[in-house]
Design a protein around this motif. Structure first.
Motif, PDB file in Angstrom:
ATOM      1  N   ASP A 104      32.669 -19.206 -11.151  1.00 18.41           N
ATOM      2  CA  ASP A 104      31.578 -20.173 -11.244  1.00 18.41           C
ATOM      3  C   ASP A 104      30.531 -19.682 -12.234  1.00 18.41           C
ATOM      4  O   ASP A 104      30.377 -18.470 -12.452  1.00 18.41           O
ATOM      5  CB  ASP A 104      30.915 -20.360  -9.872  1.00 18.41           C
ATOM      6  CG  ASP A 104      31.868 -20.960  -8.845  1.00 18.41           C
ATOM      7  OD1 ASP A 104      32.858 -21.593  -9.272  1.00 18.41           O
ATOM      8  OD2 ASP A 104      31.626 -20.781  -7.641  1.00 18.41           O
ATOM      9  N   ALA A 105      29.785 -20.632 -12.788  1.00 20.79           N
ATOM     10  CA  ALA A 105      28.693 -20.264 -13.693  1.00 20.79           C
ATOM     11  C   ALA A 105      27.647 -19.431 -12.965  1.00 20.79           C
ATOM     12  O   ALA A 105      27.032 -18.536 -13.539  1.00 20.79           O
ATOM     13  CB  ALA A 105      28.051 -21.517 -14.291  1.00 20.79           C
ATOM     14  N   SER A 106      27.462 -19.705 -11.670  1.00 19.73           N
ATOM     15  CA  SER A 106      26.481 -18.952 -10.888  1.00 19.73           C
ATOM     16  C   SER A 106      26.944 -17.528 -10.586  1.00 19.73           C
ATOM     17  O   SER A 106      26.122 -16.658 -10.266  1.00 19.73           O
ATOM     18  CB  SER A 106      26.192 -19.683  -9.570  1.00 19.73           C
ATOM     19  OG  SER A 106      27.381 -19.794  -8.796  1.00 19.73           O
ATOM     20  N   PHE A 107      28.265 -17.280 -10.670  1.00 18.03           N
ATOM     21  CA  PHE A 107      28.796 -15.942 -10.384  1.00 18.03           C
ATOM     22  C   PHE A 107      29.032 -15.135 -11.661  1.00 18.03           C
ATOM     23  O   PHE A 107      29.338 -13.942 -11.590  1.00 18.03           O
ATOM     24  CB  PHE A 107      30.122 -16.071  -9.608  1.00 18.03           C
ATOM     25  CG  PHE A 107      30.628 -14.776  -9.052  1.00 18.03           C
ATOM     26  CD1 PHE A 107      30.033 -14.210  -7.941  1.00 18.03           C
ATOM     27  CD2 PHE A 107      31.698 -14.116  -9.641  1.00 18.03           C
ATOM     28  CE1 PHE A 107      30.500 -13.008  -7.422  1.00 18.03           C
ATOM     29  CE2 PHE A 107      32.173 -12.919  -9.124  1.00 18.03           C
ATOM     30  CZ  PHE A 107      31.574 -12.362  -8.010  1.00 18.03           C
ATOM     31  N   TYR A 108      28.881 -15.764 -12.811  1.00 15.38           N
ATOM     32  CA  TYR A 108      29.155 -15.091 -14.084  1.00 15.38           C
ATOM     33  C   TYR A 108      28.283 -13.855 -14.250  1.00 15.38           C
ATOM     34  O   TYR A 108      28.724 -12.834 -14.770  1.00 15.38           O
ATOM     35  CB  TYR A 108      28.910 -16.084 -15.217  1.00 15.38           C
ATOM     36  CG  TYR A 108      29.190 -15.551 -16.599  1.00 15.38           C
ATOM     37  CD1 TYR A 108      30.495 -15.335 -17.030  1.00 15.38           C
ATOM     38  CD2 TYR A 108      28.156 -15.292 -17.478  1.00 15.38           C
ATOM     39  CE1 TYR A 108      30.755 -14.866 -18.306  1.00 15.38           C
ATOM     40  CE2 TYR A 108      28.406 -14.821 -18.759  1.00 15.38           C
ATOM     41  CZ  TYR A 108      29.702 -14.612 -19.164  1.00 15.38           C
ATOM     42  OH  TYR A 108      29.944 -14.136 -20.422  1.00 15.38           O
ATOM     43  N   GLN A 109      27.019 -13.947 -13.812  1.00 14.17           N
ATOM     44  CA  GLN A 109      26.093 -12.815 -13.911  1.00 14.17           C
ATOM     45  C   GLN A 109      26.608 -11.617 -13.120  1.00 14.17           C
ATOM     46  O   GLN A 109      26.443 -10.477 -13.529  1.00 14.17           O
ATOM     47  CB  GLN A 109      24.717 -13.243 -13.395  1.00 14.17           C
ATOM     48  CG  GLN A 109      23.652 -12.173 -13.441  1.00 14.17           C
ATOM     49  CD  GLN A 109      22.957 -12.111 -14.785  1.00 14.17           C
ATOM     50  OE1 GLN A 109      23.148 -12.992 -15.607  1.00 14.17           O
ATOM     51  NE2 GLN A 109      22.166 -11.080 -14.997  1.00 14.17           N
ATOM     52  N   VAL A 110      27.239 -11.898 -11.974  1.00 11.61           N
ATOM     53  CA  VAL A 110      27.757 -10.826 -11.126  1.00 11.61           C
ATOM     54  C   VAL A 110      29.046 -10.252 -11.706  1.00 11.61           C
ATOM     55  O   VAL A 110      29.240  -9.028 -11.757  1.00 11.61           O
ATOM     56  CB  VAL A 110      27.998 -11.335  -9.698  1.00 11.61           C
ATOM     57  CG1 VAL A 110      28.577 -10.233  -8.817  1.00 11.61           C
ATOM     58  CG2 VAL A 110      26.711 -11.872  -9.103  1.00 11.61           C
ATOM     59  N   ALA A 111      29.942 -11.131 -12.154  1.00 13.09           N
ATOM     60  CA  ALA A 111      31.240 -10.682 -12.660  1.00 13.09           C
ATOM     61  C   ALA A 111      31.091  -9.735 -13.843  1.00 13.09           C
ATOM     62  O   ALA A 111      31.908  -8.828 -14.032  1.00 13.09           O
ATOM     63  CB  ALA A 111      32.096 -11.892 -13.059  1.00 13.09           C
ATOM     64  N   ILE A 160      41.200 -12.610 -10.686  1.00 11.32           N
ATOM     65  CA  ILE A 160      41.487 -12.590 -12.118  1.00 11.32           C
ATOM     66  C   ILE A 160      40.186 -12.694 -12.912  1.00 11.32           C
ATOM     67  O   ILE A 160      39.963 -11.956 -13.879  1.00 11.32           O
ATOM     68  CB  ILE A 160      42.434 -13.748 -12.494  1.00 11.32           C
ATOM     69  CG1 ILE A 160      43.785 -13.578 -11.816  1.00 11.32           C
ATOM     70  CG2 ILE A 160      42.610 -13.833 -14.013  1.00 11.32           C
ATOM     71  CD1 ILE A 160      44.754 -14.712 -12.082  1.00 11.32           C
ATOM     72  N   GLY A 161      39.299 -13.596 -12.475  1.00 10.44           N
ATOM     73  CA  GLY A 161      38.022 -13.743 -13.150  1.00 10.44           C
ATOM     74  C   GLY A 161      37.184 -12.486 -13.059  1.00 10.44           C
ATOM     75  O   GLY A 161      36.556 -12.068 -14.041  1.00 10.44           O
ATOM     76  N   VAL A 162      37.155 -11.861 -11.870  1.00  9.81           N
ATOM     77  CA  VAL A 162      36.407 -10.609 -11.706  1.00  9.81           C
ATOM     78  C   VAL A 162      36.997  -9.516 -12.591  1.00  9.81           C
ATOM     79  O   VAL A 162      36.273  -8.734 -13.212  1.00  9.81           O
ATOM     80  CB  VAL A 162      36.401 -10.174 -10.233  1.00  9.81           C
ATOM     81  CG1 VAL A 162      35.753  -8.794 -10.076  1.00  9.81           C
ATOM     82  CG2 VAL A 162      35.652 -11.190  -9.373  1.00  9.81           C
ATOM     83  N   GLY A 163      38.342  -9.467 -12.650  1.00  7.11           N
ATOM     84  CA  GLY A 163      38.997  -8.472 -13.501  1.00  7.11           C
ATOM     85  C   GLY A 163      38.633  -8.650 -14.969  1.00  7.11           C
ATOM     86  O   GLY A 163      38.338  -7.671 -15.676  1.00  7.11           O
ATOM     87  N   PHE A 164      38.644  -9.899 -15.435  1.00 11.73           N
ATOM     88  CA  PHE A 164      38.233 -10.159 -16.813  1.00 11.73           C
ATOM     89  C   PHE A 164      36.768  -9.798 -17.020  1.00 11.73           C
ATOM     90  O   PHE A 164      36.380  -9.316 -18.096  1.00 11.73           O
ATOM     91  CB  PHE A 164      38.461 -11.632 -17.168  1.00 11.73           C
ATOM     92  CG  PHE A 164      39.866 -11.941 -17.587  1.00 11.73           C
ATOM     93  CD1 PHE A 164      40.455 -11.302 -18.667  1.00 11.73           C
ATOM     94  CD2 PHE A 164      40.604 -12.903 -16.907  1.00 11.73           C
ATOM     95  CE1 PHE A 164      41.753 -11.588 -19.056  1.00 11.73           C
ATOM     96  CE2 PHE A 164      41.910 -13.202 -17.287  1.00 11.73           C
ATOM     97  CZ  PHE A 164      42.481 -12.542 -18.369  1.00 11.73           C
ATOM     98  N   GLY A 165      35.932 -10.027 -16.002  1.00  7.83           N
ATOM     99  CA  GLY A 165      34.523  -9.682 -16.120  1.00  7.83           C
ATOM    100  C   GLY A 165      34.307  -8.189 -16.251  1.00  7.83           C
ATOM    101  O   GLY A 165      33.490  -7.732 -17.066  1.00  7.83           O
ATOM    102  N   VAL A 166      35.028  -7.400 -15.452  1.00  8.65           N
ATOM    103  CA  VAL A 166      34.915  -5.938 -15.534  1.00  8.65           C
ATOM    104  C   VAL A 166      35.420  -5.443 -16.883  1.00  8.65           C
ATOM    105  O   VAL A 166      34.798  -4.577 -17.523  1.00  8.65           O
ATOM    106  CB  VAL A 166      35.695  -5.283 -14.382  1.00  8.65           C
ATOM    107  CG1 VAL A 166      35.731  -3.761 -14.551  1.00  8.65           C
ATOM    108  CG2 VAL A 166      35.071  -5.649 -13.040  1.00  8.65           C
TER     109      VAL A 166
END
Length: 351
Positions: A104-111, A160-166
């Protein structure tokens, strides 16, 4: 005659407010436009390529109209010297787009919340710059916020999204170190670095998106029957892609200027606070525009990450003062500047 390194006259309050507002609006519009298109397209790399190509085209047009302070050049030897930075930029932006697509756009900051700890770690390993205890505590606060958002949020997340964020955070951290060396290749000109980065990234990304298997989806997007299946009053995937590419391409060009102006005209603390406000505003816009869910765990995670980031900037400002005790007895040692972190994260990319 005053020396060249004499402190410049402080910018007026109206100029600072104008620059901060310009940066916030451009950055927020970039996140929203990116999420809008990524929700409908199956070609995130082709979308990124369109952004970079449009931004490079705007550089060329601005240079032809003499709107830039310096003339743009293209030198093969310079291109060779920028290969490491451009490669990191391509992978960093690609992973960032995939992150925004899957979360989510709201979780992008966290990811992507681990940028600061990874940057400090990379600085220690590559530049041998020892962080102070207070810097490590700030990184610990940011890391705590990240783990709260990932493991204690209570809502379903895309691993997958969290992995890409890290991965994106780690690449951004390395990029913040490499960019210092890249500036010497272009004679210290941030404008020239932005020009070469956008152009070369677009050139390199073109064959990569074919290798990634987006060729079929690109043909469906450009020549498919999606335009005929759209309900009245709705935008087709192709129309959304075209408008989104144009908007984000222009915003990407503006962000290259906005982030540089924000750092140049304002103080590092003001710039970090404006970045924190941008992160909160992006989360609120995600709730409003994309119906994202902000739980207490996610809100706490964002708040803790932003708190650690602001504290880091304040500590860096304190330690950079001449009276700082961290560099008095054992001699000064180099740490990654705030400008390098922000340049690696924002100057060439949508947030």
């Amino acid at each position: 005659m005053a020396p060249q390194n004499a402190p410049a006259k402080p910018a007026s309050r109206s100029l600072v407010i104008g620059v901060v507002a310009f940066y916030l609006v451009a950055a927020l519009a970039m996140v929203v436009a990116n999420k809008w298109v990524l929700n409908t397209t199956t070609t995130p790399l082709f979308f990124l390529w369109a952004q970079l190509a449009i931004a490079a085209g705007l550089f060329i047009a601005s240079d032809a109209l003499r709107l830039l302070p310096d003339r743009l050049t293209f030198d093969l030897q310079t291109c060779k010297g920028l290969i490491p930075m451009v490669g990191l930029n391509v992978f960093g932006l690609s992973f960032s787009n995939y992150t925004l697509k899957y979360v989510d756009a709201s979780f992008y900051q966290v990811a992507r919340g681990m940028v600061l700890p990874f940057t400090v770690c990379t600085s220690f390993i590559v530049l041998h710059s020892r962080p102070s205890l207070r810097i490590l505590l700030c990184c610990a606060v940011v890391t705590l916020g990240f783990f709260i958002g990932v493991f204690l949020d209570g809502t379903e997340l895309s691993l997958i999204g969290v992995g890409f964020g890290v991965a994106s955070s780690a690449i951004t951290a390395i990029h913040s170190v490499v960019i210092k060396q890249s500036l010497t290749v272009v004679g210290g000109s941030a404008l020239a670095l932005s020009w070469y980065t956008n152009l070369l990234s677009a050139i390199i990304l073109l064959p990569l998106l074919i290798l990634a298997g987006e060729g079929t989806d690109i043909l469906k997007l450009l020549f498919g029957v999606g335009e005929l299946l759209v309900k009245p009053g709705e935008m087709s995937p192709l129309s959304t892609f075209i408008w989104g590419s144009m908007i984000t391409g222009v915003l990407g060009f503006m962000m290259s200027i906005a982030s540089l102006l924000s750092i140049k005209v304002t103080s590092p603390i003001t710039h970090m606070v404006s970045s924190a406000v941008r992160g909160v505003a992006a989360s609120l816009l995600g709730v409003w525009l994309f119906h994202d869910v902000i739980t207490s765990g996610r809100a706490s995670s964002i708040a803790i990450i932003l708190l650690g980031s602001v504290l880091y900037t304040w500590v860096k400002h304190q330690e950079s003062q001449p009276s700082s005790t961290t560099t008095s007895r054992r001699g000064s040692y180099e740490r990654v500047k705030m400008e390098d972190i922000e340049a690696g994260e924002k100057a060439f990319k949508p947030k």
